[in-house]
Every structure is written in structure tokens, then in C-alpha cells.
Design a protein around this motif. Structure first.
Motif, short mmCIF file in Angstrom:
data_model
loop_
_atom_site.label_atom_id
_atom_site.label_comp_id
_atom_site.label_asym_id
_atom_site.label_seq_id
_atom_site.Cartn_x
_atom_site.Cartn_y
_atom_site.Cartn_z
N ARG A 54 -1.97 14.21 -1.32
CA ARG A 54 -1.05 13.96 -2.24
C ARG A 54 0.54 14.15 -1.46
O ARG A 54 1.38 13.27 -1.77
CB ARG A 54 -1.07 14.99 -3.29
N SER A 55 0.49 15.04 -0.54
CA SER A 55 2.01 14.80 0.01
C SER A 55 2.08 13.61 1.05
O SER A 55 3.35 13.21 1.07
CB SER A 55 1.93 16.38 1.13
N ARG A 56 1.01 13.06 1.14
CA ARG A 56 1.34 11.70 1.98
C ARG A 56 1.38 10.67 1.16
O ARG A 56 1.45 9.35 1.49
CB ARG A 56 0.36 11.61 2.95
N GLY A 57 1.20 10.73 -0.31
CA GLY A 57 1.39 9.76 -1.18
C GLY A 57 0.06 8.84 -1.14
O GLY A 57 0.09 7.62 -1.53
N MET A 58 -1.18 9.19 -0.78
CA MET A 58 -2.40 8.45 -0.56
C MET A 58 -3.20 8.80 -1.84
O MET A 58 -2.95 9.66 -2.74
CB MET A 58 -3.04 9.06 0.55
N GLN A 59 -4.24 8.01 -2.05
CA GLN A 59 -5.06 7.91 -2.99
C GLN A 59 -6.41 8.24 -2.72
O GLN A 59 -6.93 7.82 -1.45
CB GLN A 59 -5.03 6.63 -3.90
N VAL A 60 -7.52 8.88 -3.40
CA VAL A 60 -8.69 9.44 -2.91
C VAL A 60 -9.63 9.02 -3.93
O VAL A 60 -9.61 9.11 -5.12
CB VAL A 60 -8.70 11.13 -2.82
N TRP A 61 -10.87 8.79 -3.35
CA TRP A 61 -12.04 8.84 -4.07
C TRP A 61 -13.03 9.84 -3.60
O TRP A 61 -12.99 10.52 -2.69
CB TRP A 61 -13.05 7.31 -3.88
N GLN A 72 -5.03 14.78 -10.78
CA GLN A 72 -5.43 13.43 -11.62
C GLN A 72 -4.61 12.48 -10.92
O GLN A 72 -5.18 11.35 -10.93
CB GLN A 72 -5.36 13.46 -13.07
N ASP A 73 -3.47 12.64 -10.50
CA ASP A 73 -2.64 11.51 -10.01
C ASP A 73 -2.92 11.26 -8.46
O ASP A 73 -2.33 10.20 -8.07
CB ASP A 73 -0.97 12.01 -10.03
N THR A 74 -3.70 11.77 -7.81
CA THR A 74 -4.30 11.57 -6.57
C THR A 74 -5.57 10.90 -6.31
O THR A 74 -6.03 10.00 -5.61
CB THR A 74 -4.11 12.76 -5.55
N ILE A 75 -6.43 11.32 -7.20
CA ILE A 75 -7.94 10.97 -7.40
C ILE A 75 -8.26 9.74 -8.24
O ILE A 75 -7.90 9.77 -9.59
CB ILE A 75 -8.89 12.05 -7.85
N LEU A 76 -8.74 8.68 -7.52
CA LEU A 76 -9.09 7.73 -8.32
C LEU A 76 -10.26 7.58 -9.01
O LEU A 76 -10.32 6.70 -10.07
CB LEU A 76 -9.13 6.36 -7.04
N SER A 92 2.60 -4.48 -5.94
CA SER A 92 3.29 -3.64 -4.90
C SER A 92 3.12 -2.31 -5.21
O SER A 92 2.87 -1.90 -6.49
CB SER A 92 4.92 -3.98 -5.03
N ARG A 93 3.23 -1.55 -4.20
CA ARG A 93 2.77 -0.32 -4.33
C ARG A 93 3.67 0.55 -5.34
O ARG A 93 3.10 1.48 -6.29
CB ARG A 93 2.95 0.52 -2.84
N GLY A 94 4.97 0.39 -5.47
CA GLY A 94 5.65 1.15 -6.50
C GLY A 94 5.88 2.58 -6.07
O GLY A 94 5.21 3.07 -5.28
N ASP A 95 7.09 3.11 -6.63
CA ASP A 95 7.47 4.40 -6.25
C ASP A 95 7.11 5.36 -7.51
O ASP A 95 8.10 5.90 -8.10
CB ASP A 95 8.73 4.59 -5.83
N TYR A 96 5.47 5.29 -8.02
CA TYR A 96 5.72 6.36 -9.09
C TYR A 96 5.71 7.79 -8.76
O TYR A 96 5.30 8.07 -7.65
CB TYR A 96 4.22 6.23 -9.79
N ARG A 97 6.23 8.64 -9.41
CA ARG A 97 6.73 9.87 -9.35
C ARG A 97 5.71 10.83 -9.17
O ARG A 97 4.68 10.52 -10.23
CB ARG A 97 7.75 10.54 -10.29
N LEU A 98 5.50 11.80 -8.50
CA LEU A 98 4.48 12.79 -8.52
C LEU A 98 5.02 13.73 -9.31
O LEU A 98 5.45 14.79 -8.78
CB LEU A 98 3.95 13.05 -6.85
#
Length: 556
Positions: free
Chosen positions: A256-263, A291-295, A387-393
Motif C-alpha cells: 500500500r505504501s508503494r501504491g501497488m495492488q494485490v491479489w 480494501q483499497d489495496t486488495i483487488l 491511465s493509472r490516476g492518482d486516486y487518494r489512499l
């Protein structure tokens, strides 16, 4: 002598089917796994269960191992016996991997492979041995390496409950099983995680470096059939289930700190009917907190095609005993009425305007083994065009949803002896939720849909007529199969050549292959489908859902 004969039989069987043992394996560095070009698709395959003793024209009542039955209808088939208790002949597992090699290996970016690569222990005259289990896993891993890893495609396997000996039992590591699988999967596990894997058989892979990771969990430490672990009790921090959840929390925080997504992937799906209660509570809390990190959450084991929800209400305290309140709500076939009726009850209880922060979705895939249904696998697609976009965490404190039954007061109950040392009374971290995150709205890395393939005529296949994988169904809207921007083929969720003939031309408004018409696989889309399935006027949709669950068979 039995061990020696078993090993000879396994080796001979694999040799006869052009399967070789794994070569010396060198751990791959994460960065070397990046595909040359993203296709926006991945494979989920599970529960192969190859059986070296399978013989055609033998009795199903004897695990398809011996003795010709008097009734020909009870006779095992050449490529596998659908709707039976028999495991997969090597012909079927090899045919499946050959099909994937020829048709999909150049169309996907990574593979999620959720366990059970040894036969069931269902024949007292031929008991399983550790050597047989390891040899079967090593042979299948070698084929997965040749088909996928050799092309630079990351493969992320998980440990199944039939991949250990005894069946369902795995003690805290390091032990002989975790050490052996560290060798068997040496080509798949990133080198920095080998020591962690030897301790607990879990790890993570950045399948798209710096962007998307897949976590492979060892669900044996959560599974309530594993009687040699304690089940994540609050006062035992060194329980292997607690150690794994602690590790998972650290991984999710880092990604999450790296802005990545996870399965999140594993073998046994997380439900009150499968997991120790305290392990389940911890898993649900992490699933909702991140929930904002887990796909999404991808599992196997059940051999039944279905989905269900993890809910904030699972974290509440009820005045009655948890087991009494939750028993009839757990998505497990052990419930009265079966899995289908349980899911319909769960879906019908969803509120009209649910809070999306209260839910996570678990997808359970059907199996390759035709026990007890038909062989199948899934090809998922995901968004690589936006585009990736900068959705806020963003962060938000927990808001409990709609508990079933009468919710108790935590302030009061957590002071009692019954609850004060349970995880429900000690999980108070803020939740991370954002309506613009990829699990909630369609943007880069969001799951878009899947195509499910199966073998409808498996029982008719023979030496001269091998079986054919066919499209069973799609989750997509028909219109999305032919996107407007077609300069590059990978924008198609499913390559056109893999579609049935009547889906290959654009312009269709509906199709029998697309009953769900889902815009994507985000949480709101799954909740929308669940609500549709319970509407009285959607009987046809509900009937199709049930048929897909059991791949045309009857619920076991």
C-alpha cells in the motif's frame, strides 16, 4: 516395497505421457519476470489431482483403479470420469496443460495456481505416501515451468490440503514438507522469500513489478481440519496462523505504501465453515482494512464455481455463541440445504443500499479434476488501458454493517471472560477505503471479467477422439467483447479466435454465453449480481448460476 512400487509406477506413468522430472531449479529474481508486453489477462487453475493408478474401464467404486464393474455405466472413462469420485488420469492433466500451452501461454501475463496436485487418499488398498505426493507435485511443477515460466510468465502456486501428508495435517514449519516444496517450487518463489516459505509455505510475487503482486497463502494454518495447530488464538502469538496473518499485514502495508495492488490467493477459501473462528476474524478484518489495496481473493478446494462475501458483520459480537449464530450463514456445503441455498440466503440478506466498505468478494474456481463435476479453468482479464490516476489512499474508521441477529455491545462484552481474549475485541486499526480504488471502480489493474472453459463431452473422449475445451460462459457484457480501439489485440478481453463462432462478429446485443452482463469484477458489480440472483423475476439467471456452480451436475 509398496513405496518403491508406487514410485516406479508414478515415474513410468509420467514417462509414458512425456512428462519429465523437474530440472535443477534456480530461484528467479522478481524483476526478471516482467512480461515483454502486458496482455491484460491471467490464468486461474486449481485442483488437478493427477492419479498414477487411474485405469480406464475399471470400477468407479474402487477409485477407478481396478476391477471391471458389472454395470458399464459405472466404468471409468479414457480421459477421466465426470461426476464421479475418481481423480484425474495423466491423460487429462497433460491434455489440459497442452491445451493451455497451445492456446493461452502467449496470451496471459501470470498464473495463479491454487493447489492440490496429488490424488485423494480414497483407496485403502493403495494408501498415499509422502514420496508419491512430492513426486506428483514435482512433475506437475515441471510442466508448469515448461509451459509458462520458460516464457517469462510468473507462476504463483499455493499448497493444497491434499499436497501434504497426512491429508489435511501440516505442523508448524520449518518441516520436511515446507522444505520439500521450497525445492519443488524453487523456480516460482522469489529468492528473498525462501526463508519465509520454509517457515510457513507462504510468499508473494510481484507479477507486474512495482505495480501488481500476488500473495500465496498457506491456508493449512487457517483450516479447521488441521488439528495440529491452535487456530490463531489471541493469546498465542506464535501460532502459525497468527504468524502468517502478521506477515500478511506487513506485506499489505508495504504494498500500500508503494501504491501497488494485490491479489490474495490460496487453496481453502476463507469462510466460517472452513477456517478456525479466530483465523477467519483476522482474515476478514485485513480484507476489509486493505480494501483499497486488495483487488480480489482467489481460491480453489471446493470444486464448485461460486462467489461469496466477507462482511463487516463477521467482526461483530453477538449475545449468543458465535458458532450458533453463524452456523447457518457460513458459505459451506456442510450447511443444511447445501451450498446453493446458503448462498441464495446470504445474497437475499444484502441491504438495498449496502455500504461498499463493508464487503470483500471471494471467488472460488471449479477444478480440473472431474471429481465430482467437469474439468474447467478460468482466464481473467484486467484493465491495462486506463491511465493509472492518482486516486487518494484515504482512511476511515470502521463502520459496522448489517449484522444478522442481535449485535452485542463490544464495550460491555469485551470485558467478559468469554470475549476479552478474542480477536474481535482487539482489532481496532483504521480501515483504508476509497471509492476510486481499483477494487471499487474500473481503472488500471481493476479485474474486468473472466472466461470459463470446460470439457462438456469428457466421458465420450477416447484414444481416437480427444476431449475439447469449450467456452462455458463469460461474465462480460456482449458489447465489451469487441472494443472500439482495436489497434492492438490485447485490448480484447478474450482473443476473438477463442470465442464461439456466433460471438466473433461485433454488433450482438445478447448471448447465451453472457448471462451475467457484468460491467467489471469490482465489489459493486458483484453485489449487483448477487442481488439480481435473488429477484423473483430473474429465475432463468438463477437457474444458470446453479448449473454453472456444479457444471451441469447435481450438488454433492
Amino acid at each position: 516395497m509398496l513405496w518403491f512400487n508406487s514410485l516406479l509406477l508414478i515415474t513410468a506413468a509420467f514417462a509414458a505421457n512425456d512428462v519429465v522430472c523437474s530440472p535443477a531449479q534456480v530461484p528467479l529474481q522478481v524483476k526478471s519476470l516482467k512480461p515483454k508486453q502486458l496482455h491484460g489477462r491471467f490464468l486461474h487453475i486449481t485442483d488437478m489431482h493427477p492419479d498414477p493408478y487411474y485405469r480406464p474401464q475399471t470400477s468407479q467404486s474402487r477409485a477407478c483403479h481396478r476391477k471391471k464393474p458389472k454395470n458399464k455405466r459405472k466404468e471409468s472413462k479414457y480421459y477421466g470420469t465426470p461426476y464421479s469420485k475418481c481423480d484425474s488420469p495423466f491423460r487429462l492433466t497433460n491434455h489440459t496443460l497442452d491445451f493451455l500451452k497451445e492456446n493461452w501461454a502467449n496470451e496471459i501475463d501470470f498464473v495463479i495456481w491454487t493447489g492440490d496436485n496429488a490424488r485423494h487418499d480414497n483407496d485403502r488398498k493403495l494408501p498415499r505416501t509422502p514420496s508419491e505426493i512430492f513426486e506428483l507435485n514435482r512433475a506437475v511443477a515441471s510442466e508448469m515451468q515448461k509451459v509458462f515460466s520458460s516464457r517469462g510468465i510468473p507462476v504463483v502456486p499455493s499448497l493444497g490440503n491434499n499436497d501434504v501428508w497426512p491429508h489435511n495435517i501440516l505442523s508448524p514449519g520449518p518441516n520436511s514438507i515446507t522444505n520439500e516444496f521450497a525445492s519443488i517450487w524453487g523456480a516460482f518463489i522469489p529468492f528473498p522469500y525462501l526463508q519465509v516459505f520454509q517457515r510457513g509455505a507462504y510468499y508473494t510475487v510481484e507479477v507486474i513489478p512495482d505495480e501488481v503482486a500476488v500473495v500465496s497463502l498457506n491456508t493449512m494454518y487457517f483450516y479447521d481440519s488441521n488439528k495440529v495447530v491452535a487456530g490463531c488464538p489471541f493469546k498465542e502469538p506464535n501460532d502459525p496462523g497468527n504468524l502468517q496473518i502478521d506477515w500478511l499485514e506487513v506485506q499489505l502495508e508495504e504494498y500500500r505504501s508503494r501504491g501497488m495492488q494485490v491479489w490474495i490467493s490460496g487453496h481453502v477459501p476463507p469462510s466460517p465453515g472452513n477456517y478456525f473462528p479466530e483465523c477467519y476474524v483476522r482474515y476478514v478484518e485485513l480484507a476489509l482494512r486493505f480494501q483499497d489495496t486488495i483487488l480480489g481473493h482467489l481460491y480453489g478446494h471446493m470444486n464448485v464455481d461460486h462467489f461469496f462475501f466477507l462482511e463487516s458483520g463477521d467482526l461483530n459480537i453477538y449475545p449468543k455463541a458465535d458458532s450458533e449464530v453463524r452456523k447457518d450463514e457460513a458459505p459451506t456445503p456442510a450447511n443444511e440445504g447445501g451450498l446453493y441455498k446458503t448462498l441464495m440466503k446470504e445474497f437475499s440478506a444484502l441491504p438495498k443500499s449496502p455500504k461498499m466498505t463493508d464487503y470483500a468478494v471471494v471467488n472460488v474456481a471449479p477444478a480440473v479434476v472431474p471429481n465430482p463435476y467437469l474439468p474447467a479453468f478460468r482466464i481473467f482479464s484486467y484493465n491495462i488501458t486506463n491511465s493509472r490516476g492518482d486516486y487518494r489512499l484515504a482512511t476511515s474508521k470502521r463502520k459496522h454493517g448489517h449484522p444478522r441477529g442481535d449485535k452485542g455491545n463490544k464495550t460491555v462484552h469485551c470485558k467478559t471472560e468469554e470475549y476479552q481474549d478474542t480477536w474481535r475485541c482487539h482489532l481496532d486499526q483504521p480501515w483504508f477505503s476509497d471509492p476510486d480504488s481499483p477494487s471499487r471502480s474500473n481503472k488500471q489493474w481493476s479485474p474486468l471479467g473472466y472466461a470459463q472453459y470446460y470439457i462438456p463431452e469428457l466421458g465420450k473422449a477416447n484414444e481416437t477422439h480427444p476431449p475439447n475445451f469449450e467456452l462455458e460462459y463469460l461474465t462480460y457484457q456482449v458489447e465489451s467483447l469487441h472494443p472500439r480501439d482495436t489497434e492492438q489485440e490485447f485490448v480484447y478481453p478474450v482473443p476473438v479466435r477463442h470465442l464461439p463462432q456466433d460471438l466473433r462478429e461485433p454488433g450482438l446485443k445478447k448471448s447465451k454465453y453472457c448471462p451475467y452482463r457484468m460491467e467489471d469484477l469490482t465489489i459493486p458489480s458483484w453485489i449487483r449480481l448477487a442481488r439480481q440472483l435473488t429477484k423473483e423475476k430473474r429465475r432463468k439467471l438463477r437457474k444458470k448460476f446453479r448449473r454453472y456452480m456444479f457444471v451441469g451436475g447435481e450438488e454433492e
